[in-house]
Design an enzyme around this catalytic site. Sequence first.
Site, PDB file in Angstrom:
ATOM      1  N   HIS A  10       0.799  -1.052  -0.023  1.00 55.19           N
ATOM      2  CA  HIS A  10      -0.104   0.051  -0.019  1.00 55.19           C
ATOM      3  C   HIS A  10       0.964   1.342  -0.095  1.00 55.19           C
ATOM      4  CE1 HIS A  10      -2.897   2.782   2.261  1.00 55.19           C
ATOM      5  NE2 HIS A  10      -3.593   2.806   1.322  1.00 55.19           N
ATOM      6  N   ARG A  11       0.705   1.945  -1.363  1.00 55.36           N
ATOM      7  CA  ARG A  11       1.600   3.095  -1.220  1.00 55.36           C
ATOM      8  C   ARG A  11       3.272   2.986  -1.264  1.00 55.36           C
ATOM      9  NH1 ARG A  11      -1.717   7.359   2.614  1.00 55.36           N
ATOM     10  NH2 ARG A  11      -3.750   6.447   1.889  1.00 55.36           N
ATOM     11  N   GLU A  46       0.816  -0.784  -4.687  1.00 57.83           N
ATOM     12  CA  GLU A  46      -0.598   0.175  -5.020  1.00 57.83           C
ATOM     13  C   GLU A  46       0.004   1.518  -4.905  1.00 57.83           C
ATOM     14  OE1 GLU A  46      -3.735   2.762  -3.489  1.00 57.83           O
ATOM     15  OE2 GLU A  46      -1.991   2.348  -2.411  1.00 57.83           O
ATOM     16  N   ASP A  52      -1.213   6.105  -5.556  1.00 59.37           N
ATOM     17  CA  ASP A  52      -2.333   6.869  -6.000  1.00 59.37           C
ATOM     18  C   ASP A  52      -1.625   7.951  -6.905  1.00 59.37           C
ATOM     19  OD1 ASP A  52      -4.216   6.456  -3.270  1.00 59.37           O
ATOM     20  OD2 ASP A  52      -2.123   6.625  -2.759  1.00 59.37           O
ATOM     21  N   HIS A  83      -1.070  10.487  -2.699  1.00 55.67           N
ATOM     22  CA  HIS A  83      -2.279  10.297  -2.188  1.00 55.67           C
ATOM     23  C   HIS A  83      -3.167  11.487  -1.879  1.00 55.67           C
ATOM     24  CE1 HIS A  83      -5.290   9.807   1.199  1.00 55.67           C
ATOM     25  NE2 HIS A  83      -5.391   8.662   0.769  1.00 55.67           N
ATOM     26  N   GLU A  89      -4.506   3.898  -8.334  1.00 52.68           N
ATOM     27  CA  GLU A  89      -5.641   4.448  -7.834  1.00 52.68           C
ATOM     28  C   GLU A  89      -5.838   5.737  -8.514  1.00 52.68           C
ATOM     29  OE1 GLU A  89      -7.875   6.375  -3.995  1.00 52.68           O
ATOM     30  OE2 GLU A  89      -6.728   4.661  -3.712  1.00 52.68           O
ATOM     31  N   LYS A 109      -7.245   9.279  -8.004  1.00 53.03           N
ATOM     32  CA  LYS A 109      -7.797  10.202  -6.948  1.00 53.03           C
ATOM     33  C   LYS A 109      -8.958  11.122  -7.545  1.00 53.03           C
ATOM     34  CE  LYS A 109      -6.528   9.915  -3.588  1.00 53.03           C
ATOM     35  NZ  LYS A 109      -6.835   8.875  -2.529  1.00 53.03           N
ATOM     36  N   ASP A 158       0.100  -1.741   4.719  1.00 54.40           N
ATOM     37  CA  ASP A 158       1.367  -0.919   5.087  1.00 54.40           C
ATOM     38  C   ASP A 158       2.696  -1.925   5.493  1.00 54.40           C
ATOM     39  OD1 ASP A 158      -0.223   1.316   4.571  1.00 54.40           O
ATOM     40  OD2 ASP A 158      -0.542   1.257   6.682  1.00 54.40           O
TER      41      ASP A 158
END
Length: 248
Positions: free
Chosen positions: A7-8, A34, A36, A49, A109, A111, A234
């Site tokens: 995640h990120r 992943e 953003d 993000h 993702e 935004k 994370d």
Amino acid sequence: MKTVFAHRGISTLAPENTLAAFALCKPHGIGWIECDVDILADGTVVVSHDDTLDRCTDRSGSLYDLQAGDLAQIDAGSWFADQYMGERIPTLAQLITLVNQDQLNINVEIKSCSAGWAMTERLIDNVIAALDHLDDGRQLIVSSFNHQALAEFKRRRPQTAVACLYEAGQLGEDWLAVLQQCQAEFIHPADHGLTQQMIGDFKAAGYRVNVYTVNDLARANQLFNWGVDGVFTDIPHCFPAKYRAIGS
């Protein structure tokens, strides 16, 4: 095969959504990341993000006021640790180069661009242009909380699998109609409040289910036993090796 998404990037070991965080994935055997994406004033797609600089850089202000040339003066790492001083906000193009180099798979993702629909359309077009540089064999999912934007992305790039994101408590009775309208292959619900029955309903309707953000190994195991396909976390480096296979 159950999937763990970084995640990120590995955002507990390096500043989130930076090349440093994503570059840690291959050494830890993590096959999926992943990120953003949002857009600058000049149309440059960046990995971030927030639509402001305030939380994860040494500056304040809006992404929508920046040009690509401004990125070299913005420190996106020193807030996290001294060793990451000088880390930059990456462009999506830079991240795709890393993804190809390290043979990673990627969830992008989009935004909910608060600069308006015209900028959202520009973001979609420029994301598509960047994704055209992904190597063959790289797996890709595009997701968004903005289901209107997601449907428009799918219309413009129908060959890409898409996922409808839902915040906790936001899953209405119309979820199936929304997924159908977006021509989605995935649903990405929040972990909070998620039940075995809900997951069963998603799976029965023919959708794959990836849950965010799961930082507890026992909860992840429970979700996998309920039929979830993947989790965003994370701490992907803390998961057992069976979930971390490169190329899975």
